[in-house]
Design a protein around this motif. Structure first.
Motif, PDB file in Angstrom:
ATOM      1  N   ASP A 222       0.829  -1.161  -0.183  1.00 30.10           N
ATOM      2  CA  ASP A 222      -0.025   0.165  -0.018  1.00 30.10           C
ATOM      3  C   ASP A 222       1.038   1.208   0.097  1.00 30.10           C
ATOM      4  O   ASP A 222       1.784   1.412   0.890  1.00 30.10           O
ATOM      5  CB  ASP A 222      -0.889  -0.056   1.383  1.00 30.10           C
ATOM      6  CG  ASP A 222      -1.798   1.276   1.392  1.00 30.10           C
ATOM      7  OD1 ASP A 222      -1.943   1.992   0.625  1.00 30.10           O
ATOM      8  OD2 ASP A 222      -1.730   1.753   2.618  1.00 30.10           O
ATOM      9  N   TRP A 223       0.736   2.263  -0.907  1.00 28.15           N
ATOM     10  CA  TRP A 223       1.674   3.169  -1.153  1.00 28.15           C
ATOM     11  C   TRP A 223       1.060   4.566  -0.828  1.00 28.15           C
ATOM     12  O   TRP A 223       0.144   4.956  -1.074  1.00 28.15           O
ATOM     13  CB  TRP A 223       2.165   3.327  -2.651  1.00 28.15           C
ATOM     14  CG  TRP A 223       2.935   2.112  -3.139  1.00 28.15           C
ATOM     15  CD1 TRP A 223       2.575   0.891  -3.500  1.00 28.15           C
ATOM     16  CD2 TRP A 223       4.419   1.813  -2.836  1.00 28.15           C
ATOM     17  NE1 TRP A 223       3.447   0.018  -3.897  1.00 28.15           N
ATOM     18  CE2 TRP A 223       4.847   0.689  -3.419  1.00 28.15           C
ATOM     19  CE3 TRP A 223       5.388   2.684  -2.345  1.00 28.15           C
ATOM     20  CZ2 TRP A 223       5.842  -0.098  -3.241  1.00 28.15           C
ATOM     21  CZ3 TRP A 223       6.446   1.995  -2.431  1.00 28.15           C
ATOM     22  CH2 TRP A 223       7.125   0.989  -2.720  1.00 28.15           C
ATOM     23  N   LEU A 224       2.027   5.386   0.104  1.00 18.96           N
ATOM     24  CA  LEU A 224       1.502   6.490   0.760  1.00 18.96           C
ATOM     25  C   LEU A 224       2.741   7.554   0.443  1.00 18.96           C
ATOM     26  O   LEU A 224       3.838   7.275   0.681  1.00 18.96           O
ATOM     27  CB  LEU A 224       1.631   6.190   2.157  1.00 18.96           C
ATOM     28  CG  LEU A 224       1.445   7.427   3.224  1.00 18.96           C
ATOM     29  CD1 LEU A 224      -0.021   8.042   3.084  1.00 18.96           C
ATOM     30  CD2 LEU A 224       1.689   7.000   4.960  1.00 18.96           C
ATOM     31  N   TYR A 225       2.157   8.594  -0.399  1.00 19.54           N
ATOM     32  CA  TYR A 225       3.083   9.806  -0.555  1.00 19.54           C
ATOM     33  C   TYR A 225       3.510  10.530   0.625  1.00 19.54           C
ATOM     34  O   TYR A 225       2.690  10.660   1.479  1.00 19.54           O
ATOM     35  CB  TYR A 225       2.312  10.654  -1.580  1.00 19.54           C
ATOM     36  CG  TYR A 225       3.020  11.685  -2.120  1.00 19.54           C
ATOM     37  CD1 TYR A 225       4.083  11.432  -2.986  1.00 19.54           C
ATOM     38  CD2 TYR A 225       2.776  13.167  -1.695  1.00 19.54           C
ATOM     39  CE1 TYR A 225       4.594  12.382  -3.927  1.00 19.54           C
ATOM     40  CE2 TYR A 225       3.399  14.014  -2.599  1.00 19.54           C
ATOM     41  CZ  TYR A 225       4.282  13.711  -3.568  1.00 19.54           C
ATOM     42  OH  TYR A 225       5.088  14.607  -4.191  1.00 19.54           O
ATOM     43  N   VAL A 226       4.682  10.624   0.587  1.00 17.89           N
ATOM     44  CA  VAL A 226       5.729  11.286   1.800  1.00 17.89           C
ATOM     45  C   VAL A 226       4.775  12.493   2.406  1.00 17.89           C
ATOM     46  O   VAL A 226       4.840  12.415   3.664  1.00 17.89           O
ATOM     47  CB  VAL A 226       6.874  11.186   1.606  1.00 17.89           C
ATOM     48  CG1 VAL A 226       7.249  12.267   0.779  1.00 17.89           C
ATOM     49  CG2 VAL A 226       7.661  11.344   3.056  1.00 17.89           C
ATOM     50  N   GLU A 227       4.361  13.345   1.595  1.00 18.79           N
ATOM     51  CA  GLU A 227       3.924  14.413   1.967  1.00 18.79           C
ATOM     52  C   GLU A 227       2.581  14.353   2.764  1.00 18.79           C
ATOM     53  O   GLU A 227       2.203  15.079   3.595  1.00 18.79           O
ATOM     54  CB  GLU A 227       3.719  15.514   1.134  1.00 18.79           C
ATOM     55  CG  GLU A 227       5.353  16.016   0.633  1.00 18.79           C
ATOM     56  CD  GLU A 227       5.536  17.143  -0.635  1.00 18.79           C
ATOM     57  OE1 GLU A 227       4.542  17.370  -1.094  1.00 18.79           O
ATOM     58  OE2 GLU A 227       6.638  17.322  -0.943  1.00 18.79           O
ATOM     59  N   ASP A 228       1.787  13.397   2.285  1.00 19.74           N
ATOM     60  CA  ASP A 228       0.678  12.925   2.974  1.00 19.74           C
ATOM     61  C   ASP A 228       0.757  12.432   4.081  1.00 19.74           C
ATOM     62  O   ASP A 228       0.015  12.854   5.292  1.00 19.74           O
ATOM     63  CB  ASP A 228      -0.331  12.094   1.868  1.00 19.74           C
ATOM     64  CG  ASP A 228      -1.182  12.804   0.968  1.00 19.74           C
ATOM     65  OD1 ASP A 228      -1.274  13.879   1.101  1.00 19.74           O
ATOM     66  OD2 ASP A 228      -1.410  11.707   0.103  1.00 19.74           O
ATOM     67  N   ASN A 247      -3.367   3.780  12.392  1.00 19.56           N
ATOM     68  CA  ASN A 247      -2.667   3.138  11.138  1.00 19.56           C
ATOM     69  C   ASN A 247      -2.961   4.180   9.988  1.00 19.56           C
ATOM     70  O   ASN A 247      -4.117   4.640   9.880  1.00 19.56           O
ATOM     71  CB  ASN A 247      -3.298   1.649  10.532  1.00 19.56           C
ATOM     72  CG  ASN A 247      -2.967   0.764  11.479  1.00 19.56           C
ATOM     73  OD1 ASN A 247      -1.904   0.787  12.312  1.00 19.56           O
ATOM     74  ND2 ASN A 247      -3.313  -0.491  11.350  1.00 19.56           N
ATOM     75  N   ILE A 248      -1.830   4.565   9.140  1.00 20.71           N
ATOM     76  CA  ILE A 248      -2.048   5.334   8.115  1.00 20.71           C
ATOM     77  C   ILE A 248      -1.535   4.825   6.900  1.00 20.71           C
ATOM     78  O   ILE A 248      -0.272   4.364   6.629  1.00 20.71           O
ATOM     79  CB  ILE A 248      -0.802   6.507   8.459  1.00 20.71           C
ATOM     80  CG1 ILE A 248      -0.903   7.329   9.794  1.00 20.71           C
ATOM     81  CG2 ILE A 248      -0.881   7.774   7.469  1.00 20.71           C
ATOM     82  CD1 ILE A 248       0.011   8.380  10.414  1.00 20.71           C
ATOM     83  N   GLY A 249      -2.600   4.736   6.028  1.00 19.06           N
ATOM     84  CA  GLY A 249      -2.381   4.113   4.705  1.00 19.06           C
ATOM     85  C   GLY A 249      -2.425   4.919   3.430  1.00 19.06           C
ATOM     86  O   GLY A 249      -3.202   5.957   3.587  1.00 19.06           O
ATOM     87  N   GLY A 250      -2.238   4.725   2.355  1.00 20.08           N
ATOM     88  CA  GLY A 250      -2.520   5.584   1.316  1.00 20.08           C
ATOM     89  C   GLY A 250      -3.601   5.072   0.356  1.00 20.08           C
ATOM     90  O   GLY A 250      -4.014   5.643  -0.523  1.00 20.08           O
TER      91      GLY A 250
END
Length: 349
Positions: A222-228, A247-250
């Motif tokens: 699961d890909w999360l943009y770093v600034e998000d 939990n923080i997901g993209g």
């Protein structure tokens, strides 16, 4: 608010530093400047009166305590960590020293400061961790990691992060230290150190080298943009419930092969080859030992409790990332001579 950010010269930490300063927070960047750190990552805020830098190794308890005493932060955001799975396979010791003992040193320093200040209710110790502590998921995409998923780490890296998570919870339960925890999915974006999958693919493609994909490329992340991610971390710090994990997901699951093919398509458009496609350079290589099949985050808690969700799709984020690497060649070229960069690691198991 005065924040002490550990690992603030690294990939995710520097994104937090840049956003925190932009939001008007005072920031003390505490970083050992190991191979994966780069002060160019925070050059845009280095001259700000809100910013200070301390070169401190979190394995050095006395140096950590002295930094806390000098700056007396209102909150700690702990991102400093050894984080490359392949390096943890080759050399697990430094992962235990930094991720476990380093976290212990920070907890003790934070606890001492908090108690000396009279245990202020607003103090926070925010521990940033990874979804890898939960182990591996089945292919069924309806199954995702929640905050209640049992821990099942599979690599020296994830085991060291799981250990640090347990320490943070123990310091909350035993000593009352006001903590929040977050576990994130795979990050990507500007300033990503060039040993991780996405920058490896971009830079190898530009250099005409093979684009290595472990196994058959079916492993899903699961890909999360770093600034998000940085935005989510600051949200949890300020509004998350003490003692709670988020939990923080993209919300962007892709197999490694799908991800690389998307990158090749973007590069074909933005920096076309004289002939053919960058996808022609894809090469399947021997899989990583103990390679987890799938990670995926269920972000319901952070969405429902704090109103946060990612702002970009993986396709939008990858395009921004490719554009950034194309426009910042001086940054990544300066890092390519660092130890281990450009070499296959994690094959000694």
């Amino acid at each position: 608010m005065k924040l002490l950010v550990t690992g603030g010269a690294g990939f995710i930490g520097s994104a937090v530093v840049r956003q925190a300063v932009a939001q008007g927070h005072e920031v003390v960047n505490l970083d050992a400047l190991t191979y994966a750190a780069c002060l160019d990552n925070v050059a845009s805020v280095a001259a700000s009166p809100l910013y200070a830098f301390e070169q401190v190794d979190i394995r050095d308890a006395a140096a950590v305590e002295a930094a806390f005493a000098r700056h007396s932060p209102d909150a700690v955001m702990h991102l400093a960590a050894e984080s490359h799975v392949d390096r943890s396979i080759d050399g697990p010791g430094v992962f235990i020293e930094t991720n476990v003992m380093g976290t212990y040193n920070l907890l003790q320093a934070a606890r001492g400061l908090w108690e000396d200040k009279g245990r202020p209710e607003g103090f926070r110790f925010h521990h940033i961790s990874t979804d890898e502590v939960f182990g591996s998921l089945p292919a069924d995409r309806s199954v995702k990691f929640t905050e209640d998923t049992p821990y099942d780490p599979r690599s020296p890296y994830s085991a060291s992060k799981a250990s640090s998570d347990h320490l943070v919870r123990a310091w909350h339960e035993t000593y009352g230290l006001p903590v929040v925890l977050t576990n994130c999915s795979n990050n990507y974006g500007p300033y990503h150190f060039p040993e991780k999958l996405i920058p490896v693919i971009i830079l190898n493609a530009l250099a005409g080298k093979p684009l290595p994909i472990y196994g058959d490329g079916s492993n899903v992340r699961d890909w999360l943009y770093v600034e998000d991610h940085a935005d989510a971390l600051l949200t949890v710090l300020q509004r998350g419930r003490v003692g709670r994990s988020y939990n923080i997901g993209g919300e962007n699951e892709r197999s490694n092969l799908e991800l690389v093919q998307t990158l090749c398509g973007i590069l074909d458009e933005l920096r076309p080859k004289p002939a053919g496609s960058y996808a022609d350079q894809i090469s399947f290589v021997t899989d990583r030992p103990g390679h987890d099949a799938r990670y995926a985050i269920d972000p319901t808690r952070i969405r429902d409790e704090l109103g946060w969700r990612p702002s970009v799709t993986v396709e939008e984020g990858l395009r921004r990332t490719v554009q950034w690497y194309l426009g910042n060649e001086a940054w990544w070229r300066a890092l390519q001579d660092r130890a281990g960069v450009g070499k296959r690691l994690g094959v000694t198991a």
